[in-house]
Design a protein around this motif. Structure first.
Motif, mmCIF file in Angstrom:
data_model
loop_
_atom_site.group_PDB
_atom_site.id
_atom_site.type_symbol
_atom_site.label_atom_id
_atom_site.label_comp_id
_atom_site.label_asym_id
_atom_site.label_seq_id
_atom_site.Cartn_x
_atom_site.Cartn_y
_atom_site.Cartn_z
ATOM 1 N N TYR A 118 0.888 -1.155 0.000
ATOM 2 C CA TYR A 118 0.000 0.000 0.000
ATOM 3 C C TYR A 118 0.926 1.204 0.000
ATOM 4 C CZ TYR A 118 -3.456 3.476 1.197
ATOM 5 O OH TYR A 118 -4.266 4.589 1.163
ATOM 6 N N GLU A 119 0.816 2.050 -1.030
ATOM 7 C CA GLU A 119 1.730 3.183 -1.173
ATOM 8 C C GLU A 119 0.985 4.505 -1.177
ATOM 9 O OE1 GLU A 119 4.270 2.842 -4.580
ATOM 10 O OE2 GLU A 119 5.328 1.104 -3.774
ATOM 11 N N THR A 120 1.562 5.454 -0.460
ATOM 12 C CA THR A 120 1.152 6.852 -0.519
ATOM 13 C C THR A 120 2.261 7.586 -1.273
ATOM 14 O OG1 THR A 120 2.249 7.493 1.538
ATOM 15 C CG2 THR A 120 0.002 6.605 1.728
ATOM 16 N N TYR B 281 5.246 7.224 1.455
ATOM 17 C CA TYR B 281 5.514 5.992 2.203
ATOM 18 C C TYR B 281 4.839 4.787 1.561
ATOM 19 C CZ TYR B 281 6.881 9.223 5.891
ATOM 20 O OH TYR B 281 7.495 10.210 6.595
ATOM 21 N N GLY B 282 5.356 3.611 1.899
ATOM 22 C CA GLY B 282 4.734 2.362 1.489
ATOM 23 C C GLY B 282 4.874 1.347 2.607
ATOM 24 N N ILE B 283 3.871 0.483 2.755
ATOM 25 C CA ILE B 283 3.934 -0.598 3.719
ATOM 26 C C ILE B 283 3.422 -1.853 3.028
ATOM 27 C CG2 ILE B 283 1.666 -0.105 4.712
ATOM 28 C CD1 ILE B 283 2.916 -1.003 7.435
ATOM 29 N N GLY B 284 4.108 -2.981 3.263
ATOM 30 C CA GLY B 284 3.684 -4.159 2.537
ATOM 31 C C GLY B 284 4.331 -5.438 2.996
ATOM 32 N N ILE B 285 4.055 -6.495 2.213
ATOM 33 C CA ILE B 285 4.620 -7.811 2.462
ATOM 34 C C ILE B 285 5.366 -8.265 1.209
ATOM 35 C CG2 ILE B 285 2.871 -8.472 4.153
ATOM 36 C CD1 ILE B 285 1.492 -10.093 1.972
ATOM 37 N N GLY C 106 7.353 -4.970 5.853
ATOM 38 C CA GLY C 106 8.217 -3.811 6.007
ATOM 39 C C GLY C 106 7.638 -2.548 5.423
ATOM 40 N N GLY C 107 8.446 -1.519 5.475
ATOM 41 C CA GLY C 107 8.033 -0.223 4.972
ATOM 42 C C GLY C 107 9.087 0.397 4.083
ATOM 43 N N ARG C 108 8.627 1.360 3.273
ATOM 44 C CA ARG C 108 9.506 2.096 2.374
ATOM 45 C C ARG C 108 9.235 3.593 2.504
ATOM 46 N NH1 ARG C 108 8.840 -1.530 -3.152
ATOM 47 N NH2 ARG C 108 10.327 -3.140 -2.521
ATOM 48 N N TYR C 109 10.286 4.358 2.332
ATOM 49 C CA TYR C 109 10.169 5.819 2.272
ATOM 50 C C TYR C 109 10.658 6.258 0.899
ATOM 51 C CZ TYR C 109 11.207 10.721 2.919
ATOM 52 O OH TYR C 109 11.261 12.083 2.763
ATOM 53 N N PHE C 110 9.829 7.038 0.204
ATOM 54 C CA PHE C 110 10.182 7.569 -1.105
ATOM 55 C C PHE C 110 10.679 8.996 -0.921
ATOM 56 C CE2 PHE C 110 6.931 4.357 -1.722
ATOM 57 C CZ PHE C 110 7.535 3.545 -2.659
ATOM 58 N N THR C 111 11.861 9.277 -1.459
ATOM 59 C CA THR C 111 12.485 10.581 -1.202
ATOM 60 C C THR C 111 11.873 11.720 -2.002
ATOM 61 O OG1 THR C 111 14.192 10.192 -2.859
ATOM 62 C CG2 THR C 111 14.665 9.478 -0.603
ATOM 63 N N SER C 112 11.063 11.397 -3.014
ATOM 64 C CA SER C 112 10.390 12.458 -3.762
ATOM 65 C C SER C 112 9.028 11.964 -4.228
ATOM 66 C CB SER C 112 11.233 12.905 -4.968
ATOM 67 O OG SER C 112 11.253 11.901 -5.954
#
Length: 167
Positions: A32-34, A37-41, A64-70
């Motif tokens: 699931y991405e905004t 940010y993103g959170i997923g499996i 886990g999660g992800r951070y998008f820098t832009s």
């Protein structure tokens, strides 16, 4: 606002300290991405068998999660998470055959392309850090040709280069 994405991909799995590199692997991810940010499996499975003497297999189910820098169409990303994982090593030169399973942490960095579109492509470099070592119950003695009891362990760090298509 965000969106749910499912992805399939390929990977090159390596365990550098075991001397095996760029074996084929398969990746499935759901996120699931905004915009930031993103959170997923994620499910990873692969076999880093690069020659006839050494082999390493790895499988993990991660959250886990992800951070998008832009928030642009092409964005670098960093991520981290926890996984239930399993690895197996077969090192003929070292007469070691063992496996391990348990919890591991991972870190990843990469780039996601076409972020402003319904389908997108992500490339990541992921490093897993198991909280366990692969243990050998038996070792093959090259001199006598017999299996011997062994309590040897090896700590390995799986590294994967992933390409995932999300839709």
């Amino acid at each position: 606002h965000g969106e749910f994405l499912f992805g399939l991909g390929i990977s090159a799995l390596s365990m550098p300290t075991a001397g095996v590199y760029a074996g084929p692997a398969f990746v499935m991810e759901a996120f699931y991405e905004t915009p930031s940010y993103g959170i997923g499996i994620a499910f990873h499975v692969g076999d880093a068998d690069t020659d006839t003497n050494d082999d390493a297999d790895f499988m993990s189910l991660a959250v886990g999660g992800r951070y998008f820098t832009s928030e642009t169409d092409i964005s670098p990303l960093v991520g981290t998470g926890l996984a239930l994982s399993w690895l197996q090593l077969d090192q003929e030169d070292d007469a070691f055959y063992g496996d391990g399973r348990g919890v591991s942490a991972y870190a990843e960095a990469g780039v996601e392309f076409l972020r402003l579109h319904e389908s997108r492509l992500a490339t990541t470099l992921r490093v897993d850090f198991p909280f366990y070592a692969a243990g050998a119950d038996e070792a093959y003695d090259l001199v006598t040709g017999m299996d011997q009891s062994s309590n040897r362990t090896r700590y390995e760090v799986p590294v994967s280069l992933n390409i995932v298509y999300f839709f």
